[in-house]
Design an enzyme around this catalytic site. Structure first.
Site, mmCIF file in Angstrom:
data_model
loop_
_atom_site.group_PDB
_atom_site.id
_atom_site.type_symbol
_atom_site.label_atom_id
_atom_site.label_comp_id
_atom_site.label_asym_id
_atom_site.label_seq_id
_atom_site.Cartn_x
_atom_site.Cartn_y
_atom_site.Cartn_z
ATOM 1 N N ARG A 156 0.865 -1.169 0.000
ATOM 2 C CA ARG A 156 0.000 0.000 0.000
ATOM 3 C C ARG A 156 0.910 1.231 0.000
ATOM 4 O O ARG A 156 2.026 1.191 0.522
ATOM 5 C CB ARG A 156 -0.889 0.012 1.249
ATOM 6 N N LYS A 180 -1.891 -3.060 8.088
ATOM 7 C CA LYS A 180 -3.050 -2.706 8.900
ATOM 8 C C LYS A 180 -3.043 -3.510 10.195
ATOM 9 O O LYS A 180 -2.672 -4.673 10.225
ATOM 10 C CB LYS A 180 -4.333 -2.983 8.120
ATOM 11 N N HIS A 251 -3.628 3.003 -5.570
ATOM 12 C CA HIS A 251 -3.400 1.561 -5.460
ATOM 13 C C HIS A 251 -3.182 0.885 -6.812
ATOM 14 O O HIS A 251 -3.131 -0.343 -6.894
ATOM 15 C CB HIS A 251 -4.595 0.893 -4.775
ATOM 16 N N HIS A 277 -3.523 -9.250 3.138
ATOM 17 C CA HIS A 277 -4.959 -9.342 3.375
ATOM 18 C C HIS A 277 -5.227 -10.355 4.480
ATOM 19 O O HIS A 277 -4.687 -11.464 4.465
ATOM 20 C CB HIS A 277 -5.689 -9.808 2.100
ATOM 21 N N TYR A 286 -9.199 -10.039 -7.284
ATOM 22 C CA TYR A 286 -8.188 -9.985 -8.335
ATOM 23 C C TYR A 286 -8.311 -11.142 -9.315
ATOM 24 O O TYR A 286 -7.860 -11.042 -10.447
ATOM 25 C CB TYR A 286 -6.786 -9.955 -7.721
#
Length: 305
Positions: A156, A180, A251, A277, A286
């Protein structure tokens, strides 16, 4: 004297502050996520104040009226879904701390969202974008290394600009990324990105630091950590120079990284780990992009396509 609406809004703000503080302390959420929570809750708090209510006294009916108002204003479904997610987390917090007895958001339904396919670039477009910076210039040499690293790792943009020297291991060809929820992951650099970073460290980073000491891997021209907005503007500059007409987002190279890996046969769970993720379902979007690209290739090149 403070009017009733102002008093209700102040009560809501106090409650939001306590919620944000706990999310920061216990959940380790990013500044961007916490800011989004605050914004979403303040939108609701301002609306409730006009009804002489605060967040802690809101009813399910009041929340439904708020959602209906947003729909009438034409607010995007994705924005409304995100806001409802924020409200649910906040009201679970209130229930858990016994500040309210019932969760008014518990039975609210999120708006149905269509499947959103992220914008991506072809491999040829990526090649043109990565070749655009002039590595003889210190800033563009830095940008070249950042673009190569972004495409090689799928980071990211926030993760990219937050990298420090201690998170990079050229000897092992790895970068340690804090994603994250403050979760760390190790991502391989790839040969091209490693070469670009080595060139940048050799001939450009010291020029950008101007004699200052910093652990930031990719400092700005002011020898400070670059903002994600600044780097986004740099990407748009190179896309313009490379005559790339595709609509870009911060992104875009992350999407290209994932899509191109899948196009070349990478396992979906490997891509999930590389992207950071937490859920495989997030990565599965994707596969649709990759399938569309494969169908296009088949149509263009198969004799009976």
């Amino acid at each position: 004297m403070m009017d009733l609406n102002s008093a209700q809004l102040q009560l809501s703000q106090t409650s939001i502050d306590a919620f944000i503080e706990e999310m920061w302390a216990l959940k380790g959420l990013s500044d961007n996520t916490l800011s989004a929570y605050r914004t979403d809750l303040m939108h609701l708090a301002r609306y409730l104040a006009t009804q002489n209510l605060c967040l802690t006294s809101a009813t399910q009916a009041a929340l439904l009226d708020f959602i209906a108002m947003r729909t009438e204003l034409g607010i995007a479904k994705t924005s409304s879904a995100r806001q409802l997610s924020s409200l649910r987390r906040y009201y679970r917090y209130l229930v858990n701390h016994q500040l309210i007895s019932e969760d008014p958001s518990a039975l609210l339904d999120a708006p149905k969202l269509g499947k959103h396919l992220p914008a991506s670039l072809s491999e040829q477009q990526v090649e043109r974008l990565l070749n655009e910076p002039n590595t003889e210039d210190a800033i563009e040499c830095r940008d070249a290394a950042m673009l190569e690293l972004l495409y090689a790792t799928g980071l990211r943009v926030t993760e990219l600009v937050s990298l420090t020297m201690s998170m990079l291991s050229l000897r092992q060809g790895l970068v340690r990324v804090t994603g994250k929820g403050n979760k760390d992951r190790l991502v391989p650099l790839g040969e091209m990105a490693q070469t670009a970073i080595e060139l940048y460290l050799k001939q450009a980073r010291a020029q950008l630091l101007k004699g200052q000491s910093s652990d930031v891997l990719f400092p700005s021209s002011r020898a400070q950590m670059m903002t994600r907005q600044t780097f986004w503007h740099r990407i748009k500059l190179y896309a313009l120079r490379a005559d790339i007409q595709t609509e870009l987002s911060p992104h875009t190279l992350r999407h290209a990284f994932a899509t191109h890996l899948l196009n070349h046969g990478a396992d979906l769970r490997v891509v999930q780990l590389l992207l950071g993720h937490s859920s495989l379902s997030t990565t599965q979007i994707y596969t649709h992009v990759a399938q569309l690209r494969l169908a296009q290739i088949h149509s263009e090149h198969h004799p009976r396509g």
